[in-house]
Design an enzyme around this catalytic site. Structure first.
Site, PDB file in Angstrom:
ATOM      1  N   TYR A 151       0.844  -1.199   0.000  1.00 42.83           N
ATOM      2  CA  TYR A 151       0.000   0.000   0.000  1.00 42.83           C
ATOM      3  C   TYR A 151       0.881   1.252   0.000  1.00 42.83           C
ATOM      4  O   TYR A 151       0.689   2.159  -0.819  1.00 42.83           O
ATOM      5  CB  TYR A 151      -0.919   0.011   1.220  1.00 42.83           C
ATOM      6  CG  TYR A 151      -1.674   1.307   1.366  1.00 42.83           C
ATOM      7  CD1 TYR A 151      -2.750   1.616   0.534  1.00 42.83           C
ATOM      8  CD2 TYR A 151      -1.293   2.258   2.327  1.00 42.83           C
ATOM      9  CE1 TYR A 151      -3.425   2.825   0.648  1.00 42.83           C
ATOM     10  CE2 TYR A 151      -1.970   3.460   2.456  1.00 42.83           C
ATOM     11  CZ  TYR A 151      -3.036   3.741   1.614  1.00 42.83           C
ATOM     12  OH  TYR A 151      -3.696   4.948   1.727  1.00 42.83           O
ATOM     13  N   LYS A 155       1.386   4.168  -3.024  1.00 42.76           N
ATOM     14  CA  LYS A 155       1.154   5.598  -2.842  1.00 42.76           C
ATOM     15  C   LYS A 155       2.418   6.405  -3.128  1.00 42.76           C
ATOM     16  O   LYS A 155       2.342   7.544  -3.612  1.00 42.76           O
ATOM     17  CB  LYS A 155       0.640   5.864  -1.426  1.00 42.76           C
ATOM     18  CG  LYS A 155      -0.750   5.277  -1.170  1.00 42.76           C
ATOM     19  CD  LYS A 155      -1.767   5.769  -2.175  1.00 42.76           C
ATOM     20  CE  LYS A 155      -3.171   5.285  -1.887  1.00 42.76           C
ATOM     21  NZ  LYS A 155      -4.174   5.787  -2.852  1.00 42.76           N
TER      22      LYS A 155
END
Length: 261
Positions: A151, A155
């Protein structure tokens, strides 16, 4: 009428983006999986703000989602002025213990979809005298986060993509902004499978979706490159660049790993 496309628009920050833009007079194109929630939001926005709102229920993690959305957008408007790549989610757990299929689906939504949508919709955005792209990253983009490893990496990719693209488009009428919120009162923690203990900790410093959206849209329309809402989030993100990476990773692991079963 200038029009904005928002992905992941049915709830949370995406819903707040739609509300903020409708309040500023934009027609909105709303895309997410939940047809019922999209229709309810569209009705509310049309009644409250007198704008047009169109909806597309779509599984944005599907490989051909960007193609489907692009075709739909071109049928709805030729005045696309704002693209908000908001759809995304996290998965909590050790990389080797989470399934590869689940993690690849997350990467599809977090990285491949915004890239594909941006590439496909830029010709439409270029038709406007001034247009905007907002990519929603996270404060996790500024450091590695053990147990949220992919994750955070996705990002970080989105942040780097935004800055590079912004420079490439610097002489055009299209401005690119990357918004990196911290903890927000959404269903992110539930979707990521986080424990109640982690959720309780995050709630102590969370911003509301409306606060994040107001901050993000203001920064977008001001043409800012990279923005982090909230003083605490700004300070913590700045600190990660001033201390050794091994230390920030150890601190993050101490927060997240201890809650794993």
């Amino acid at each position: 009428m200038p029009t904005a496309l928002i992905t992941g628009a049915s709830r949370g920050i995406g819903r707040a983006f739609a509300t903020e833009l409708a309040g500023r007079g934009y027609d909105v194109l709303l895309v997410a999986r939940s047809a019922d929630q999209l229709e309810q939001l569209a009705t509310e926005l049309q009644q409250q703000h007198g704008i047009k709102a169109h909806t597309l229920p779509c599984d944005l993690a599907a490989p051909h989602a960007a193609e489907q959305v692009t075709e739909w957008v071109n049928h709805q408007t030729q005045e696309l002025a704002v693209l908000i790549n908001n759809a995304g989610y996290g998965m909590w757990g050790r990389f080797e213990e989470l399934t590869l299929t689940e993690q690849q689906a997350m990467l599809q939504l977090n990285m491949h979809l915004p890239v594909a949508l941006t590439h496909r919709l830029l010709p439409l955005l270029h038709r406007q005298a001034k247009a905007y792209i907002l990519n929603v990253a996270s404060t996790a983009a500024y450091q590695a986060v053990p147990t949220l490893t992919l994750y955070a990496a996705s990002k970080a990719f989105l942040l780097s993509f935004s800055r590079g693209l912004r420079y490439e488009l610097r002489e055009s009428g299209v401005s690119v902004t990357c918004l990196s919120p911290g903890a927000t009162t959404t269903d992110f923690a539930d979707r990521a499978g986080m424990s109640a203990g982690l959720q309780a900790t995050a709630n102590k410093v969370s911003m509301t979706p409306a606060q994040v959206a107001q901050f993000g849209i203001g920064a977008l329309l001001a043409g800012e490159a990279e923005v982090i809402p909230g003083a605490l989030n700004k300070i913590s993100s700045k600190l990660t660049s001033l201390v050794p990476k091994a230390l920030t990773e150890k601190i993050a692991a101490g927060i997240y790993e201890k809650h794993l079963k």
